[in-house]
Design a protein around this motif. Structure first.
Motif, PDB file in Angstrom:
ATOM      1  N   THR A   1       0.813  -1.215   0.000  1.00  0.00           N
ATOM      2  CA  THR A   1       0.000   0.000   0.000  1.00  0.00           C
ATOM      3  C   THR A   1       0.850   1.271   0.000  1.00  0.00           C
ATOM      4  O   THR A   1       0.399   2.303  -0.474  1.00  0.00           O
ATOM      5  CB  THR A   1      -0.995   0.004   1.174  1.00  0.00           C
ATOM      6  OG1 THR A   1      -0.280  -0.127   2.414  1.00  0.00           O
ATOM      7  CG2 THR A   1      -2.016  -1.122   1.035  1.00  0.00           C
ATOM      8  N   ALA A   2       2.071   1.202   0.497  1.00  0.00           N
ATOM      9  CA  ALA A   2       2.961   2.367   0.467  1.00  0.00           C
ATOM     10  C   ALA A   2       3.570   2.580  -0.913  1.00  0.00           C
ATOM     11  O   ALA A   2       3.938   3.705  -1.266  1.00  0.00           O
ATOM     12  CB  ALA A   2       4.068   2.216   1.507  1.00  0.00           C
ATOM     13  N   HIS A   3       3.693   1.510  -1.693  1.00  0.00           N
ATOM     14  CA  HIS A   3       4.335   1.563  -3.013  1.00  0.00           C
ATOM     15  C   HIS A   3       3.468   0.848  -4.049  1.00  0.00           C
ATOM     16  O   HIS A   3       3.920  -0.125  -4.662  1.00  0.00           O
ATOM     17  CB  HIS A   3       5.716   0.900  -2.954  1.00  0.00           C
ATOM     18  CG  HIS A   3       6.579   1.403  -1.854  1.00  0.00           C
ATOM     19  ND1 HIS A   3       7.213   2.620  -1.899  1.00  0.00           N
ATOM     20  CD2 HIS A   3       6.888   0.855  -0.659  1.00  0.00           C
ATOM     21  CE1 HIS A   3       7.889   2.799  -0.786  1.00  0.00           C
ATOM     22  NE2 HIS A   3       7.709   1.755  -0.013  1.00  0.00           N
ATOM     23  N   PRO A   4       2.242   1.302  -4.263  1.00  0.00           N
ATOM     24  CA  PRO A   4       1.326   0.528  -5.115  1.00  0.00           C
ATOM     25  C   PRO A   4       1.815   0.310  -6.546  1.00  0.00           C
ATOM     26  O   PRO A   4       1.649  -0.784  -7.090  1.00  0.00           O
ATOM     27  CB  PRO A   4       0.030   1.334  -5.089  1.00  0.00           C
ATOM     28  CG  PRO A   4       0.423   2.702  -4.647  1.00  0.00           C
ATOM     29  CD  PRO A   4       1.633   2.535  -3.776  1.00  0.00           C
ATOM     30  N   HIS A   5       2.429   1.302  -7.166  1.00  0.00           N
ATOM     31  CA  HIS A   5       2.881   1.120  -8.551  1.00  0.00           C
ATOM     32  C   HIS A   5       4.105   0.214  -8.628  1.00  0.00           C
ATOM     33  O   HIS A   5       4.209  -0.618  -9.530  1.00  0.00           O
ATOM     34  CB  HIS A   5       3.167   2.470  -9.209  1.00  0.00           C
ATOM     35  CG  HIS A   5       1.958   3.337  -9.323  1.00  0.00           C
ATOM     36  ND1 HIS A   5       0.841   2.980 -10.051  1.00  0.00           N
ATOM     37  CD2 HIS A   5       1.662   4.540  -8.782  1.00  0.00           C
ATOM     38  CE1 HIS A   5      -0.072   3.910  -9.971  1.00  0.00           C
ATOM     39  NE2 HIS A   5       0.390   4.880  -9.195  1.00  0.00           N
ATOM     40  N   LEU A   6       5.011   0.365  -7.697  1.00  0.00           N
ATOM     41  CA  LEU A   6       6.174  -0.518  -7.654  1.00  0.00           C
ATOM     42  C   LEU A   6       5.735  -1.942  -7.322  1.00  0.00           C
ATOM     43  O   LEU A   6       6.217  -2.909  -7.916  1.00  0.00           O
ATOM     44  CB  LEU A   6       7.189  -0.010  -6.625  1.00  0.00           C
ATOM     45  CG  LEU A   6       8.509  -0.753  -6.540  1.00  0.00           C
ATOM     46  CD1 LEU A   6       9.252  -0.733  -7.866  1.00  0.00           C
ATOM     47  CD2 LEU A   6       9.373  -0.150  -5.433  1.00  0.00           C
ATOM     48  N   TYR A   7       4.782  -2.068  -6.391  1.00  0.00           N
ATOM     49  CA  TYR A   7       4.253  -3.387  -6.040  1.00  0.00           C
ATOM     50  C   TYR A   7       3.661  -4.066  -7.272  1.00  0.00           C
ATOM     51  O   TYR A   7       3.933  -5.235  -7.547  1.00  0.00           O
ATOM     52  CB  TYR A   7       3.196  -3.259  -4.932  1.00  0.00           C
ATOM     53  CG  TYR A   7       2.542  -4.571  -4.611  1.00  0.00           C
ATOM     54  CD1 TYR A   7       3.188  -5.511  -3.815  1.00  0.00           C
ATOM     55  CD2 TYR A   7       1.303  -4.902  -5.129  1.00  0.00           C
ATOM     56  CE1 TYR A   7       2.607  -6.742  -3.545  1.00  0.00           C
ATOM     57  CE2 TYR A   7       0.712  -6.123  -4.865  1.00  0.00           C
ATOM     58  CZ  TYR A   7       1.367  -7.034  -4.075  1.00  0.00           C
ATOM     59  OH  TYR A   7       0.792  -8.256  -3.808  1.00  0.00           O
ATOM     60  N   ARG A   8       2.852  -3.336  -8.025  1.00  0.00           N
ATOM     61  CA  ARG A   8       2.251  -3.922  -9.231  1.00  0.00           C
ATOM     62  C   ARG A   8       3.308  -4.302 -10.260  1.00  0.00           C
ATOM     63  O   ARG A   8       3.218  -5.359 -10.876  1.00  0.00           O
ATOM     64  CB  ARG A   8       1.283  -2.937  -9.869  1.00  0.00           C
ATOM     65  CG  ARG A   8      -0.031  -2.837  -9.186  1.00  0.00           C
ATOM     66  CD  ARG A   8      -0.891  -1.858  -9.979  1.00  0.00           C
ATOM     67  NE  ARG A   8      -2.084  -1.529  -9.273  1.00  0.00           N
ATOM     68  CZ  ARG A   8      -3.140  -2.320  -9.155  1.00  0.00           C
ATOM     69  NH1 ARG A   8      -3.132  -3.508  -9.700  1.00  0.00           N
ATOM     70  NH2 ARG A   8      -4.192  -1.943  -8.489  1.00  0.00           N
ATOM     71  N   LEU A   9       4.301  -3.433 -10.445  1.00  0.00           N
ATOM     72  CA  LEU A   9       5.371  -3.733 -11.386  1.00  0.00           C
ATOM     73  C   LEU A   9       6.028  -5.059 -11.032  1.00  0.00           C
ATOM     74  O   LEU A   9       6.356  -5.862 -11.897  1.00  0.00           O
ATOM     75  CB  LEU A   9       6.409  -2.600 -11.375  1.00  0.00           C
ATOM     76  CG  LEU A   9       7.594  -2.763 -12.322  1.00  0.00           C
ATOM     77  CD1 LEU A   9       7.138  -2.639 -13.776  1.00  0.00           C
ATOM     78  CD2 LEU A   9       8.660  -1.731 -12.001  1.00  0.00           C
ATOM     79  N   CYS A  10       6.171  -5.289  -9.752  1.00  0.00           N
ATOM     80  CA  CYS A  10       6.884  -6.462  -9.244  1.00  0.00           C
ATOM     81  C   CYS A  10       6.019  -7.726  -9.209  1.00  0.00           C
ATOM     82  O   CYS A  10       6.543  -8.826  -9.277  1.00  0.00           O
ATOM     83  CB  CYS A  10       7.384  -6.109  -7.841  1.00  0.00           C
ATOM     84  SG  CYS A  10       8.371  -7.350  -7.054  1.00  0.00           S
ATOM     85  N   THR A  11       4.704  -7.582  -9.110  1.00  0.00           N
ATOM     86  CA  THR A  11       3.873  -8.754  -8.838  1.00  0.00           C
ATOM     87  C   THR A  11       2.780  -9.043  -9.857  1.00  0.00           C
ATOM     88  O   THR A  11       2.102 -10.060  -9.735  1.00  0.00           O
ATOM     89  CB  THR A  11       3.198  -8.623  -7.454  1.00  0.00           C
ATOM     90  OG1 THR A  11       2.337  -7.478  -7.471  1.00  0.00           O
ATOM     91  CG2 THR A  11       4.214  -8.519  -6.343  1.00  0.00           C
ATOM     92  N   VAL A  12       2.569  -8.165 -10.814  1.00  0.00           N
ATOM     93  CA  VAL A  12       1.487  -8.373 -11.783  1.00  0.00           C
ATOM     94  C   VAL A  12       2.109  -8.631 -13.155  1.00  0.00           C
ATOM     95  O   VAL A  12       3.031  -7.940 -13.568  1.00  0.00           O
ATOM     96  CB  VAL A  12       0.534  -7.157 -11.818  1.00  0.00           C
ATOM     97  CG1 VAL A  12      -0.508  -7.326 -12.900  1.00  0.00           C
ATOM     98  CG2 VAL A  12      -0.136  -6.966 -10.458  1.00  0.00           C
ATOM     99  N   GLY A  13       1.600  -9.619 -13.825  1.00  0.00           N
ATOM    100  CA  GLY A  13       2.127  -9.981 -15.137  1.00  0.00           C
ATOM    101  C   GLY A  13       3.236 -11.010 -15.007  1.00  0.00           C
ATOM    102  O   GLY A  13       3.658 -11.386 -13.917  1.00  0.00           O
TER     103      GLY A  13
END
Length: 182
Positions: free
Chosen positions: A105-117
């Motif tokens: 939740t603190a790094h939503p875009h970085l989290y998605r980059l790392c975990t989605v796709g």
């Protein structure tokens, strides 16, 4: 429960300029989302032309891969610390999920980059992905339970980031319920 003494895998050596480029790229990603992660935007933020960036990193894909490796190292470090903590008021599963949620939740875009796709595992430092996920195994005690706990945490994180829970949902209770399965 003890945390294995195996240290975090090392990231590849980076020059001061490549570290600067990655810091700017991360700031743009965090502020603007994936749309902000272009070589032109990174170059403009640094006051240099985009083609000059290629001397230091192999293009946008190289920037993405480096950011993913950095994020996995950060997430793994946070999760290892959470599991190793000796906080009396919360068990290891609660601490693990608190740390996971806090990072996502603190790094939503970085989290998605790392975990989605799809993940290009060959581009990661050897052992990084496994090391970052080890805290789930330490808490769950069995590989398939660990994967299920991670999948639950990931699903909760994405739903929270996307504000998909019903208004008035007590998300602290929802996360605590997931920890009960750890």
């Amino acid at each position: 429960m003890t945390v294995p003494s195996r240290p975090a895998p090392s990231l590849p050596a980076r020059t001061p300029r490549s570290r600067q480029i990655l810091a700017v790229a991360r700031d743009l990603l965090e502020a603007e989302g994936p749309e902000g992660l272009t070589m032109r935007r990174i170059g403009a933020a640094l006051g240099i032309r985009a083609p000059s960036l290629y001397k230091h990193l192999p293009g946008k894909d190289g920037v993405r891969k480096a950011l993913i490796a950095d994020a996995l190292l950060e997430i793994g470090t946070s999760l290892h610390e959470a599991v190793a903590a000796t906080e009396e008021s919360a068990g290891p599963a609660v601490r693990l999920l608190r740390a996971y949620r806090a990072y996502a939740t603190a790094h939503p875009h970085l989290y998605r980059l790392c975990t989605v796709g799809e993940l290009d595992r060959a581009a990661l430092p050897a052992g990084l992905e496994e090391w970052a996920g080890t805290p789930f195994f330490l808490v769950a005690g069995e590989p398939y339970r660990a994967q299920a706990l991670w999948a639950a945490a990931h699903g909760l994180a994405v739903l929270e980031i996307d504000n998909r829970f019903l208004p008035g949902s007590e998300l602290d209770r929802t996360w605590a319920s997931a920890a009960a399965f750890g």
